[in-house]
Design a protein around this motif. Structure first.
Motif, short mmCIF file in Angstrom:
data_model
loop_
_atom_site.label_atom_id
_atom_site.label_comp_id
_atom_site.label_asym_id
_atom_site.label_seq_id
_atom_site.Cartn_x
_atom_site.Cartn_y
_atom_site.Cartn_z
N ALA A 97 -3.53 -9.20 -2.89
CA ALA A 97 -4.21 -10.53 -2.05
C ALA A 97 -4.03 -10.55 -0.65
CB ALA A 97 -3.63 -11.84 -2.56
N SER A 98 -2.76 -9.97 -0.39
CA SER A 98 -2.64 -10.06 1.15
C SER A 98 -3.47 -8.69 2.08
CB SER A 98 -1.22 -9.59 1.43
OG SER A 98 -0.51 -8.48 1.05
N ARG A 156 -6.30 -7.20 0.56
CA ARG A 156 -7.58 -7.40 0.42
C ARG A 156 -8.39 -8.59 0.31
NH1 ARG A 156 -5.36 -2.96 -1.84
NH2 ARG A 156 -6.57 -0.95 -2.09
N GLY A 157 -7.40 -9.44 0.42
CA GLY A 157 -7.91 -11.05 0.18
C GLY A 157 -7.73 -11.67 -0.97
N GLU A 215 -9.40 -13.78 -2.64
CA GLU A 215 -10.71 -13.76 -3.31
C GLU A 215 -10.97 -12.59 -4.14
OE1 GLU A 215 -13.19 -15.87 -4.79
OE2 GLU A 215 -11.75 -17.25 -4.06
#
Length: 94
Positions: A24-25, A27-28, A30
């Motif tokens: 998540a950190s 690539r995001g 979502e």
């Protein structure tokens, strides 16, 4: 509706949440819920290894950045992913 439900961070055991957080950190959040990692996170070890391989190919491999973006454009075009095609086109034309 997706065929395979996305993995929610709170559903993972505490030890596997670190993999989710890393994905998540980088690539995001979502991206961690949708796309390939939404499925891959059903096996956090595999997802972590896939993320590491992707990072190597994108940032550490010997292929010049311009060639990586051109290759991404070819794949995006063949799969008709216009937003991906445009984003890499913009990077190549800099």
């Amino acid at each position: 509706m997706p065929r395979v439900p996305a993995v929610r961070r709170e559903d993972l055991p505490p030890g596997d949440r670190e993999v989710y957080d890393q994905i998540a950190s980088s690539r995001g959040a979502e991206f961690a819920r949708q796309g390939p990692f939404g499925v891959l996170l059903h096996s956090p070890v595999f997802a972590g290894r896939a993320a590491h391989l992707g990072s190597y190919v994108r940032y550490e491999g010997p292929m010049p950045a311009r060639h990586r973006h051109l290759l991404a454009m070819i794949v995006a075009r063949s799969e008709e992913h216009t937003s991906e095609l445009q984003s890499h086109h913009d990077l190549v034309c800099r």
